[in-house]
Design a protein around this motif. Sequence first.
Motif, PDB file in Angstrom:
ATOM      1  N   TYR A  54       4.322 -46.229 -87.633  1.00  0.00           N
ATOM      2  CA  TYR A  54       5.760 -46.172 -88.302  1.00  0.00           C
ATOM      3  C   TYR A  54       5.176 -44.919 -89.432  1.00  0.00           C
ATOM      4  CZ  TYR A  54       9.974 -46.426 -90.876  1.00  0.00           C
ATOM      5  OH  TYR A  54      10.995 -45.809 -91.637  1.00  0.00           O
ATOM      6  N   PHE A 123      15.270 -42.714 -93.917  1.00  0.00           N
ATOM      7  CA  PHE A 123      14.566 -43.343 -94.964  1.00  0.00           C
ATOM      8  C   PHE A 123      13.803 -42.273 -95.947  1.00  0.00           C
ATOM      9  CE2 PHE A 123      12.551 -46.596 -97.268  1.00  0.00           C
ATOM     10  CZ  PHE A 123      11.276 -46.701 -96.970  1.00  0.00           C
ATOM     11  N   ALA A 185      11.686 -52.030 -90.548  1.00  0.00           N
ATOM     12  CA  ALA A 185      10.403 -52.260 -91.139  1.00  0.00           C
ATOM     13  C   ALA A 185      10.332 -52.078 -92.499  1.00  0.00           C
ATOM     14  CB  ALA A 185       9.649 -51.385 -90.421  1.00  0.00           C
ATOM     15  N   PHE A 186      10.883 -52.931 -93.520  1.00  0.00           N
ATOM     16  CA  PHE A 186      10.474 -52.842 -94.757  1.00  0.00           C
ATOM     17  C   PHE A 186       9.050 -52.884 -95.149  1.00  0.00           C
ATOM     18  CE2 PHE A 186      14.722 -53.476 -97.623  1.00  0.00           C
ATOM     19  CZ  PHE A 186      15.379 -52.653 -96.580  1.00  0.00           C
ATOM     20  N   ASN A 187       8.882 -52.540 -96.604  1.00  0.00           N
ATOM     21  CA  ASN A 187       7.505 -52.492 -96.799  1.00  0.00           C
ATOM     22  C   ASN A 187       6.968 -53.287 -98.212  1.00  0.00           C
ATOM     23  OD1 ASN A 187       8.211 -50.962 -99.315  1.00  0.00           O
ATOM     24  ND2 ASN A 187       9.257 -49.797 -97.879  1.00  0.00           N
ATOM     25  N   THR A 190       9.645 -52.263-101.380  1.00  0.00           N
ATOM     26  CA  THR A 190      10.749 -52.740-101.139  1.00  0.00           C
ATOM     27  C   THR A 190      11.300 -54.236-100.571  1.00  0.00           C
ATOM     28  OG1 THR A 190      11.159 -51.684 -99.246  1.00  0.00           O
ATOM     29  CG2 THR A 190      11.531 -50.459-101.190  1.00  0.00           C
ATOM     30  N   TYR A 223       1.294 -47.812 -93.096  1.00  0.00           N
ATOM     31  CA  TYR A 223       2.559 -48.442 -93.556  1.00  0.00           C
ATOM     32  C   TYR A 223       2.497 -49.846 -93.271  1.00  0.00           C
ATOM     33  CZ  TYR A 223       7.747 -49.210 -94.176  1.00  0.00           C
ATOM     34  OH  TYR A 223       8.729 -49.395 -94.695  1.00  0.00           O
TER      35      TYR A 223
HETATM   36  N1  LIG Z   1      11.971 -48.302 -93.851  1.00  0.00           N
HETATM   37  C1  LIG Z   1      13.377 -48.262 -93.869  1.00  0.00           C
HETATM   38  O1  LIG Z   1      14.110 -47.602 -92.886  1.00  0.00           O
HETATM   39  C2  LIG Z   1      14.056 -49.021 -94.901  1.00  0.00           C
HETATM   40  C3  LIG Z   1      13.277 -49.434 -95.983  1.00  0.00           C
HETATM   41  O2  LIG Z   1      12.132 -49.675 -95.950  1.00  0.00           O
HETATM   42  C4  LIG Z   1      13.868 -49.990 -97.252  1.00  0.00           C
HETATM   43  O3  LIG Z   1      15.134 -49.738 -97.389  1.00  0.00           O
HETATM   44  O4  LIG Z   1      13.427 -50.204 -98.197  1.00  0.00           O
END
Ligand SMILES: NC(=O)CC(=O)C(=O)O
Length: 283
Positions: A54, A123, A185-187, A190, A223
């Motif tokens: 990603y 994003f 796929a949040f990180n 966030t 990521y």
């Molecule tokens: N990765 C995304 O599209 C969204 C995200 O990670 C977030 O909103 O925080």
Amino acid sequence: MSKTSNIMRLALLQLKGSKDKVANVQNAVSKIEAAVKEHKPRLITLPECFNAPYGTKYFREYSETIPDGYTSLQLSNLAKKHQVYIVGGTIPELGENDAIYNTCTVWSPTGDLVAKHRKMHLFDIDVKGGIRFKESETLSAGNDFTIIDVDGHKIGIGICYDIRFEEMARLYRNAGCEMIIYPAAFNMTTGPLHWELLQRSRANDNQLFVVTTSPARDTSAEYVAYGHSMVVNPWAKVQQSASEGEETLVADIDFSEVEQVRQQIPVFGQRRLDLYATEKKST
Ligand SMILES: NC(=O)CC(=O)C(=O)O
């Protein structure tokens, strides 16, 4: 389609990823085969960008056409072989005019492509001391809402950042959806802050199920995905959540909960539509 049952078994496949597309897809194939054998789900969901790293520098390199590309053919064959719905996470799609999209494909038990959702909200964020990401550097945004019908239940499709836009979820509710599925796929910036909050908010706003499927967390990746694929019920309670690693989360959904909460807390009919409205613009 008329409702054949209120009970639906889902399998959310929180998958490891790598820079090897074939290995990523074959891992998804084996996990889908295992999920079918062990749990017999009606619908299987995969993570965002499950066949590729990603990252904006990878999207074009890993992109493929839909429905005749390698990953699509694998998912179509599996859906038909096992007579199961597959919400195929997302893959980088090579679209018309050489544009690249972050796209979710949905396959019916006959192996047909019944829907294709292109991520509508790209994003693009820059969190100081956290994460900077700019999908719009390489991706184009989709302009269409996507609703599928599974056994008479309308299910909206969104992708990751789409979950932050409550208007989109409201329009799915207005259209009769009882669930929204977000491959996402949040990180590590966030995710701890907003991952559960956003899901419970959309579920509560619209009194429907929210289902997310994340990649497994890999701290060696460029990521690092947050993990914690989740099912939130229409009462906005977390019904089930995965941890961080590779995992198959099996959830039995009882759609009768949607009507129960809507009858007991009838906010939808109490909206002041004489004062405000959420409307879809014609594109
Ligand atoms: N990765 C995304 O599209 C969204 C995200 O990670 C977030 O909103 O925080």
